[in-house]
Design a protein around this motif. Structure first.
Motif, PDB file in Angstrom:
ATOM      1  N   ILE A 495       4.248   6.054   3.536  1.00  0.00           N
ATOM      2  CA  ILE A 495       2.881   6.565   3.400  1.00  0.00           C
ATOM      3  C   ILE A 495       2.855   7.703   2.388  1.00  0.00           C
ATOM      4  CG2 ILE A 495       1.000   7.739   4.618  1.00  0.00           C
ATOM      5  CD1 ILE A 495       1.889   6.206   7.145  1.00  0.00           C
ATOM      6  N   THR A 498       3.320   6.490  -1.207  1.00  0.00           N
ATOM      7  CA  THR A 498       2.115   5.813  -1.703  1.00  0.00           C
ATOM      8  C   THR A 498       1.095   6.844  -2.168  1.00  0.00           C
ATOM      9  OG1 THR A 498       2.484   4.063  -0.073  1.00  0.00           O
ATOM     10  CG2 THR A 498       0.350   4.093  -1.172  1.00  0.00           C
ATOM     11  N   ILE A 515      -6.212  10.598   4.361  1.00  0.00           N
ATOM     12  CA  ILE A 515      -5.298   9.742   5.122  1.00  0.00           C
ATOM     13  C   ILE A 515      -5.301  10.080   6.602  1.00  0.00           C
ATOM     14  CG2 ILE A 515      -3.247  11.183   4.845  1.00  0.00           C
ATOM     15  CD1 ILE A 515      -3.364   7.333   4.596  1.00  0.00           C
ATOM     16  N   LEU A 703      -3.560   1.714   3.576  1.00  0.00           N
ATOM     17  CA  LEU A 703      -2.966   1.737   2.230  1.00  0.00           C
ATOM     18  C   LEU A 703      -2.659   0.332   1.743  1.00  0.00           C
ATOM     19  CD1 LEU A 703      -0.633   4.834   2.646  1.00  0.00           C
ATOM     20  CD2 LEU A 703      -2.765   4.716   1.351  1.00  0.00           C
ATOM     21  N   TYR A 707      -4.666  -0.344  -1.455  1.00  0.00           N
ATOM     22  CA  TYR A 707      -3.744  -0.040  -2.568  1.00  0.00           C
ATOM     23  C   TYR A 707      -2.440  -0.811  -2.336  1.00  0.00           C
ATOM     24  CZ  TYR A 707      -7.201   3.646  -2.705  1.00  0.00           C
ATOM     25  OH  TYR A 707      -8.392   4.327  -2.727  1.00  0.00           O
ATOM     26  N   TYR A 711       1.500   0.521  -2.311  1.00  0.00           N
ATOM     27  CA  TYR A 711       2.133   0.598  -0.985  1.00  0.00           C
ATOM     28  C   TYR A 711       3.428  -0.207  -0.947  1.00  0.00           C
ATOM     29  CZ  TYR A 711       2.909   0.501   4.009  1.00  0.00           C
ATOM     30  OH  TYR A 711       3.485   0.633   5.250  1.00  0.00           O
TER      31      TYR A 711
END
Length: 1013
Positions: A495, A498, A515, A703, A707, A711
């Motif tokens: 995480i 990313t 997030i 994520l 994305y 990720y």
């Protein structure tokens, strides 16, 4: 009368436990004795804890030695003396110094020099706390020694290391293992004397009848010693008592922090929230846990300031105070988390807070804690001798050849066919099994204590560089020391990386979301649909085949559903058969009312009367069986595997049964409910723990949903996950990435994404030396990209072997030259002159060579990638020696439901398990020709005939079945498919022909397929 007793914590020397030592003393009518393990205090606290049960008064000390060479024995007069001894030992362990032959001046500890050492050192004067120790075997020599004149200074120092001949044999084997030598070659100086045993008191008195003053001196010394640690049920925590200066200040500060967190966590504050907060604060203060909460707050506050990503979980996640202090991100009001699992008046120990950090951030957090607080140590744990390891060690000690040792380890030799030596190996394996082998470090436990750490134990200094206790978490809790769990987790690293990639490459996107906005993620239909469809590759805790299967069966599409699934997947629920029952009740809501006991359904309506979470044990014990909360918590802890007193657990179990009978429940129901409780056995999650996991899962899913390529790069750069890296590369390709092999200009050590172009990292090249990779990156960052192979070779010191790896993987493809030509150039360039590592004032003149025209085939490239990366970047189906006979994939499963299917699959992972009748069966996950994942199961009859033979492509024939809507194949037969021969080592023309023919067949089949469509 015994001042020098050893347990098996005298590592690779002693042969029995501290409890067996106490039992031995009781059998010999000994009423007090000293535990003095060699340079170790691991057994001391438990020795004191259990001594009263054997009617023995405990004394603590340390046998100080250099290797096996005795120096002196230290005996603690009291707890301050134990502290002194631990300080002294720890200093020598940390510094790697030898123990001196003469002890320092101890204020609260006695020093006893062995008789032999006094003779060698010719020590004539003794301080008030110093004595000469004489064993039974040394009495004869004492009669003729001048030391007899020191009547007041002589005490009995009879070592106790063995109970019998078998212990002595085990000791010799341990010494041989420790010295890595054959038993026949073991030096006598490396082992103890066989007479290091315990005598009964009358027998001892008879031996010393002519020197009764020795026993009187010994008795006087022992009577003056006293050691005390509080192991009572009402003991106070020994953790740091206050965070600020006083408890009153701590309480005011904790309330202030809660009030500051309320508006952020609960924009709309209602009375239930305030009532829950007031209830928690009252109990936290009453139980003395205020400083414990504030220390955890301090740790996460520092992490937040450093922008370290973390997740707080454990039973503490049931707490609204923890939520308001940002220790956790789990709202106990939303989830109706069971307050009594978090804390109750019967609970002595504080709640667990497991705080996970990125594996890169945890070392920095550990360092912060050691710098921030005074009395800090890592918690130790012991690695014990296990059967296979012991067999290997003893096999070497007895001089067995490796082949015979392997057979013994496999357990394939029948007992009747064992020779004498092999039989001895197996006999003593049983004796040594479970003994401590060496001290290690608990996965994440850190102690922060009020008293100095050495008040409780000496400490080791492992390679991590932080003092580590010589006892484990169980005895730590017994004495009132409660750990702070600071753990590393790669899911968080994914995480965090990313986010770092987005901040660097797409700052406008990075600024659009928070997030930590879990509430928004929970409502996101895109994320919830991914969960429902089990599109979770790479996502924390939800990507495994078993979890993917469960999500589809449950049709999970909410956060609360995922919380339940996270716990249902655990062995405690699944092994009891309740996972299947939960699914049935979830899909058919009427089933719960029909089958669940009304009390169970009332206790656990959310989970249809099925025990899913750890706190359900407390609920059932309290509400169903009528145990009080204290007894219920004993039951819960007993199931956790951390509990020590099986007696106490048995009493609670008996009361559970008796209460249920008194309530009039049928015997069958009582047994059924108890079996469910017992099946949890340490595997169930607390609901708050599951909720914390689900929070992290949702962050990962967010994520991946928005994305995906960034990720996947982060997943690959942080050790992957459940699967091999190759499958995350495959997933990235499915998600739209173009995959490129490593490049000296585009790749970093890890993978790098440029829009949709994913460049594999140089770190994937298994044979590329790390220092070479670092040199390449350093030069590129400092002086720009490389413009040609010659430019690269001019700017770097590199061997032909290392540059060959880069050329073969096509890391210089920007030159547009064939790799074979580049290899010729590299050899000619590096052989023509010796490289000198110094700055160049002028660009070197390049010499041009005539290179023959060369070419590479796609097949050659694929096998080179397979060799250097561990996987090829083309489809593995392109490497088969025989053309595929069909293009069936998972897309066809519904069409073939309850029918047989013929399908090819590239093996992802296999799980081997056993049925209740102990027969083997397999679950396998594979990728079909279209790149989609599918699952198979081999039941015992099929598993007995067919087996998986490593990675590769398999052809399956089996029946497509549906279980709760999850489609898979029940395999009837399977066959592994052959790859073509590696063209670099085979007939190139034949291999290329097969490869080209196969491509032609594929193209023809696709053309026909399009026509049919």
């Amino acid at each position: 009368m015994y001042l020098n007793c050893h347990t098996y914590y005298s590592l690779r020397y002693g042969t029995f436990s501290e409890l067996e030592l106490l039992q031995l003393a009781k059998e010999h009518h000994v009423t007090q004795l000293a535990l003095t393990d060699i340079n170790n205090t691991s057994a001391c606290l438990n020795f004191v804890r259990k001594a009263s049960e054997y009617d023995i008064r405990p004394i603590l000390g340390i046998d100080f030695r250099n290797g096996v060479e005795p120096c002196f024995v230290g005996i603690a007069m009291n707890n301050e003396g134990f502290l002194e001894l631990n300080n002294f030992l720890s200093d020598h362990i940390h510094q790697g110094k030898n123990i001196p032959e003469i002890a320092p001046k101890f204020e609260h500890a006695y020093v006893i020099y062995p008789f032999e050492k006094v003779l060698q050192n010719e020590k004539k004067s003794f301080a008030e706390n110093e004595f000469i120790g004489v064993s039974v075997s040394e009495l004869k020599r004492l009669r003729f020694s001048k030391l007899l004149e020191q009547r007041d200074k002589i005490v009995l120092l009879q070592p106790v290391t063995f109970r019998n001949k078998r212990d002595f044999n085990a000791h010799r084997l341990l010494r041989a293992v420790d010295n890595n030598t054959l038993l026949s070659m073991l030096s006598v100086t490396e082992q103890a004397s066989e007479d290091e045993k315990m005598y009964s008191i009358p027998n001892l008195a008879a031996h010393f009848s002519e020197h009764s003053f020795i026993l009187e001196n010994t008795q006087r010394l022992m009577d003056s010693c006293s050691i005390h640690f509080d192991f009572s049920e009402g003991r106070k925590p020994q953790n740091l008592q206050t965070y600020l200066k006083t408890k009153e200040e701590d309480e005011v500060f904790l309330e202030k922090l809660c009030q500051e967190g309320l508006p952020y966590r609960y924009p709309e504050i209602d009375q239930p929230i305030l009532d829950r907060l007031a209830k928690e604060l009252y109990l936290i203060k009453k139980m003395g846990f205020v400083s414990y909460f504030l220390i955890n707050w301090d740790i996460i506050s520092h992490a937040r300031k450093q922008n370290f990503f973390y997740v707080g979980r454990g039973s503490g996640a049931n707490s609204i105070v923890a939520y308001l202090l940002f220790i956790t991100d789990v709202d106990p009001m939303e989830l109706d988390l069971y307050f009594e699992r978090f804390i109750n008046l019967y609970r002595v120990n504080p709640p667990d807070f497991d705080i996970d950090f990125s594996h890169r951030d945890r070392p920095l957090m550990t360092e912060y804690i050691f710098n921030r607080f005074e009395n800090v140590a890592l918690l130790g744990t012991y690695v014990t001798f296990q059967s296979r390891g012991v067999i290997r060690e003893l096999g070497k000690v007895f001089g067995l050849p490796k082949d015979e040792i392997d057979l013994l380890c496999d357990g394939t030799i029948q007992a009747g066919r064992l020779d004498t030596i092999s039989a001895l190996v197996l006999k003593y394996t049983q004796l040594l099994h479970g003994m401590p082998n060496y001290l290690s470090i608990h996965a994440g436990g850190i102690l922060i204590t009020e008293k100095p750490i050495h008040w409780f134990s000496a400490t080791n200094m492992p390679p991590k560089g932080f003092p580590t206790t010589q006892f484990d978490m169980v005895i730590a809790e017994d004495v009132g020391l409660y750990k702070f769990d600071i753990l590393a987790q790669r899911g968080l690293s994914k995480i965090k990386e990313t986010l770092d990639i987005l901040e660097r490459d797409r700052p406008e996107e990075f600024s659009k979301f928070d997030i930590h906005d879990i509430k928004a993620f929970k409502k996101d239909p895109k994320i919830n649909n991914m969960v429902k469809m089990a599109q979770c590759m790479g996502c924390f805790y939800v990507e495994s085949p078993a979890m993917r299967m469960l999500l589809k069966k449950l049709e999970v599409d909410t956060y609360l559903g995922l919380v339940a699934a996270s716990s249902i997947i655990r062995p405690g629920v699944s092994k009891s058969g309740m996972m299947r029952e939960y699914i049935l009740r979830h899909r058919n809501k009427g089933r719960a009312e029909e089958l669940a006991h009304p009390v169970m359904l009332e206790i656990m309506p959310e989970t249809y009367g099925v025990m899913v979470y750890q706190e359900d044990v407390i609920k059932v014990a309290h509400h169903f069986a009528g145990l009080d909360l204290g007894e219920a918590d004993v039951l819960r802890r007993g199931m956790s595997g951390k509990f020590r007193s099986r007696e106490e657990f048995q009493k609670v179990q008996d009361k559970f049964m008796d209460n249920c009978r008194k309530k009039g429940y049928e015997e069958k129901l009582i047994k059924e409910i108890w079996d469910q409780v017992a099946s949890f056995a340490g595997y169930a999650f607390a609901k708050g723990h599951s909720a914390s996991y689900a929070v992290e899962s949702y962050q990962s899913l967010f994520l991946r949903a928005y994305y995906p390529l960034e990720y996947m790069v982060a997943v690959l750069n942080n050790g992957g996950g459940f699967y091999r890296p190759e499958f995350y590369v495959h997933e990235a390709r499915i998600l739209g990435a173009t995959i490129h092999p490593p490049c000296v200009n585009k790749s970093n050590a890890g993978n790098r994404i440029y829009n949709t172009d994913l460049y594999l990292g140089l770190g994937y090249l298994r044979e590329l030396e790390e220092r070479v990779m670092e040199r390449i990156l350093k030069e590129r960052y400092a002086n720009g990209i490389f413009i040609s192979l010659e430019d690269f070779l001019d700017r770097l010191i590199i061997s032909i072997e290392q540059v060959s790896i880069l050329i073969r993987i096509d890391a210089f493809r920007f030159t547009d030259a064939n790799k074979h030509e580049l290899l010729w150039k590299a050899h000619l360039f590096l052989n023509k002159t010796k490289k000198i590592d110094h700055p160049k004032l002028f660009a070197p003149r390049q010499q041009h060579f005539e290179i023959p025209s060369l070419y590479s085939t796609n097949l050659e490239v694929a096998f080179t990638q397979l060799e250097l990366l561990g996987f090829s970047l083309c489809s593995p189906f392109e490497l088969l020696s025989e053309p595929l006979l069909n293009s069936t994939g998972s897309k066809d499963f519904e069409r073939f439901l309850n029918k047989n299917i013929d399908i090819y699959g590239y093996l992802v992972t296999v799980k081997r398990t056993k049925t209740h009748t102990n027969k083997a069966m397999y679950f396998a996950t594979l990728i079909d020709q279209q790149g989609q994942v599918f699952d198979t199961v081999l039941f015992p009859p099929v598993a007995a005939k067919f087996m998986f033979r490593g990675r590769g492509i398999y052809r399956f024939y089996g029946k497509v079945v549906s279980e709760f809507g999850f489609l898979s194949i029940e395999v009837i037969k399977l066959q592994k498919q052959d790859f073509v021969q590696d063209p670099r080592y085979a007939d190139m023309k034949t291999s290329v022909k097969v490869f080209d023919q196969k491509k032609m067949n594929d193209q023809e089949e696709n053309r026909l397929g399009n026509q049919l469509a």
